[in-house]
Write a protein that holds these residues in place. Sequence first.
Motif, PDB file in Angstrom:
ATOM      1  N   VAL A   2       0.911  -1.672  -0.067  1.00 49.70           N
ATOM      2  CA  VAL A   2       0.072  -0.135   0.068  1.00 49.70           C
ATOM      3  C   VAL A   2       0.925   1.534   0.327  1.00 49.70           C
ATOM      4  O   VAL A   2      -0.053   2.540  -0.011  1.00 49.70           O
ATOM      5  CB  VAL A   2      -1.113   0.057   1.120  1.00 49.70           C
ATOM      6  N   CYS A   3       1.866   0.811   0.205  1.00 47.28           N
ATOM      7  CA  CYS A   3       3.197   2.527   0.210  1.00 47.28           C
ATOM      8  C   CYS A   3       3.404   3.098  -1.535  1.00 47.28           C
ATOM      9  O   CYS A   3       3.937   2.060  -2.355  1.00 47.28           O
ATOM     10  CB  CYS A   3       4.559   2.264   0.373  1.00 47.28           C
ATOM     11  N   PRO A   4       2.718   4.846  -0.715  1.00 44.64           N
ATOM     12  CA  PRO A   4       2.903   5.322  -1.753  1.00 44.64           C
ATOM     13  C   PRO A   4       3.971   4.625  -3.289  1.00 44.64           C
ATOM     14  O   PRO A   4       3.763   4.707  -4.910  1.00 44.64           O
ATOM     15  CB  PRO A   4       2.417   6.546  -1.808  1.00 44.64           C
ATOM     16  N   PRO A   5       5.200   5.452  -2.722  1.00 41.29           N
ATOM     17  CA  PRO A   5       6.542   4.765  -3.337  1.00 41.29           C
ATOM     18  C   PRO A   5       6.577   3.811  -4.136  1.00 41.29           C
ATOM     19  O   PRO A   5       6.720   4.022  -5.269  1.00 41.29           O
ATOM     20  CB  PRO A   5       7.597   5.102  -2.387  1.00 41.29           C
ATOM     21  N   ASN A   6       6.153   2.835  -3.564  1.00 44.79           N
ATOM     22  CA  ASN A   6       5.834   1.609  -4.240  1.00 44.79           C
ATOM     23  C   ASN A   6       5.353   1.121  -5.434  1.00 44.79           C
ATOM     24  O   ASN A   6       5.425   1.025  -6.614  1.00 44.79           O
ATOM     25  CB  ASN A   6       6.012  -0.087  -3.047  1.00 44.79           C
ATOM     26  N   ARG A   7       3.819   1.872  -4.584  1.00 42.38           N
ATOM     27  CA  ARG A   7       2.901   2.091  -6.215  1.00 42.38           C
ATOM     28  C   ARG A   7       3.504   2.680  -7.286  1.00 42.38           C
ATOM     29  O   ARG A   7       3.139   1.965  -8.064  1.00 42.38           O
ATOM     30  CB  ARG A   7       1.817   2.518  -5.986  1.00 42.38           C
ATOM     31  N   LEU A   8       4.348   3.762  -7.345  1.00 44.98           N
ATOM     32  CA  LEU A   8       4.717   4.509  -8.077  1.00 44.98           C
ATOM     33  C   LEU A   8       5.482   4.051  -8.947  1.00 44.98           C
ATOM     34  O   LEU A   8       5.853   3.564 -10.000  1.00 44.98           O
ATOM     35  CB  LEU A   8       5.216   5.920  -7.513  1.00 44.98           C
ATOM     36  N   GLU A   9       6.485   2.987  -7.840  1.00 49.52           N
ATOM     37  CA  GLU A   9       7.557   2.046  -8.303  1.00 49.52           C
ATOM     38  C   GLU A   9       7.250   0.815  -9.794  1.00 49.52           C
ATOM     39  O   GLU A   9       7.646   0.366 -10.452  1.00 49.52           O
ATOM     40  CB  GLU A   9       8.394   1.412  -7.675  1.00 49.52           C
ATOM     41  N   ARG A  10       5.661   0.689  -9.089  1.00 52.68           N
ATOM     42  CA  ARG A  10       5.274  -0.369 -10.114  1.00 52.68           C
ATOM     43  C   ARG A  10       4.756   0.274 -11.342  1.00 52.68           C
ATOM     44  O   ARG A  10       5.296  -0.548 -12.439  1.00 52.68           O
ATOM     45  CB  ARG A  10       4.211  -0.936  -9.292  1.00 52.68           C
ATOM     46  N   ARG A  11       4.032   1.577 -11.784  1.00 56.76           N
ATOM     47  CA  ARG A  11       3.514   2.195 -12.803  1.00 56.76           C
ATOM     48  C   ARG A  11       5.439   1.908 -13.392  1.00 56.76           C
ATOM     49  O   ARG A  11       5.535   1.879 -14.520  1.00 56.76           O
ATOM     50  CB  ARG A  11       2.945   2.977 -12.468  1.00 56.76           C
ATOM     51  N   ARG A  12       6.327   2.794 -12.657  1.00 58.64           N
ATOM     52  CA  ARG A  12       7.312   2.957 -13.729  1.00 58.64           C
ATOM     53  C   ARG A  12       7.698   1.644 -13.839  1.00 58.64           C
ATOM     54  O   ARG A  12       8.517   2.029 -15.322  1.00 58.64           O
ATOM     55  CB  ARG A  12       8.343   3.326 -12.278  1.00 58.64           C
ATOM     56  N   ALA A  13       7.512   0.921 -13.542  1.00 54.64           N
ATOM     57  CA  ALA A  13       8.864  -0.743 -14.309  1.00 54.64           C
ATOM     58  C   ALA A  13       7.627  -1.181 -15.668  1.00 54.64           C
ATOM     59  O   ALA A  13       8.364  -1.893 -15.738  1.00 54.64           O
ATOM     60  CB  ALA A  13       8.547  -1.343 -12.861  1.00 54.64           C
ATOM     61  N   ALA A  14       6.308  -1.181 -15.534  1.00 53.06           N
ATOM     62  CA  ALA A  14       5.355  -0.835 -16.634  1.00 53.06           C
ATOM     63  C   ALA A  14       5.959  -1.097 -17.641  1.00 53.06           C
ATOM     64  O   ALA A  14       6.424  -0.065 -17.900  1.00 53.06           O
ATOM     65  CB  ALA A  14       3.461  -0.215 -16.003  1.00 53.06           C
TER      66      ALA A  14
END
Length: 384
Positions: free
Chosen positions: A248-260
């Motif tokens: 649920v951590c926003p930086p981790n969710r951002l990293e998921r979008r960056r790696a998509a």
Amino acid sequence: MGQVRWADLEARGRAAGLDVVAATTAEPFDDARQILEERRAAGLNGSMQFTYRKPERSTQPERTLPGVRTLIAGATSYHRDLPPAPDGVGPLARVARYVWADDQDRLLAGLQAVCDALVEAGHRACVVSDQNHLVDRPVAERAGLGWFGKNANLLLPGRGSWYLLGTVLTDLELSEIDGVPEGRHVADGCGTCERCRPACPTGAIVAPGTVDARRCLSWSLQVTGSFPRDQRVALGDRLYGCDDCQEVCPPNRLERRRAAPGGSGVAVALGRPEKAWVPVLGVLAASDQELLDRHGRWYIPNRDPRYLRRNALVVLGNVGDGTDPVVRAALTRALSGSDALLRAHAVWSARRLGCDDLLVDLADDPDPEVQAELAAPVAPRGTA
């Protein structure tokens, strides 16, 4: 002694498996020692000994490498997208991301490459990672890799917390490394966000940055003895580890979008996708050696596979079907086995799945834990 250039150290480390590298000085971590001692005195470590056993050692780099002058922190990403869809039949259990692939090997290879470069230049150096010897997260924080999040993980700016950490200790003075970047403190990036705290299934994050190990599912899965009764339903389908506070951590969710696809990040190769899921009944049916061969890289208490079976029985009670003959057969085997710990957990699982008819022969079981499980209230699956 040969000249040591930071650019060369960084390049060798990154080529061998590190994603981020930074350096700092090797003074004792007095603040970390105080925190460890205070939390240990409050019992927040539970039975966890990692760095708590001897804070006077784990917070003093000199105790690991006499004459140490510089610490080089390395981080290797284990970021991956959501688990692949389960591929198998029967009840399945989830496994935390950091053991889906052999990322620890990449981290150690990268750290060793940096260590080797220092030794080749005539300096003493050694590698420490995920051991009692040294507090890896405070090292990385001092080196400027990131800040401590409210879930107590180290968060790297723009990257998140899906990182394994380790350290190279060396007697080379930091000032003698040509071109080494000046260390900088990374400011707190959490702000008012507290998504991780309510996301914890057991409320283990008792204060910002403070985790009560006694409530943490990841740790409870690794302790000896009985799995805490009040955490069994919350365990759900987790067999090893828990990623909820990071999910649920926003930086981790951002990293998921960056790696998509189309993003600016770089996703880590998934390795072996089947490691994200483990067949529960397979764990209960496998021999000790088979379990160690399959999951020996995990931290298994005392290297005793009975604890994998214990965990699997709790998961079975949460995800199994009590009308399935194969599930009932697995419970029957555990209930009639010689291991009282497993019999006790099989009692909980059977009652949870409405299989009380399997418990008739246990009325006179001599083990007090089995009798306690027979007497304790259990919420049938679907009601809690």
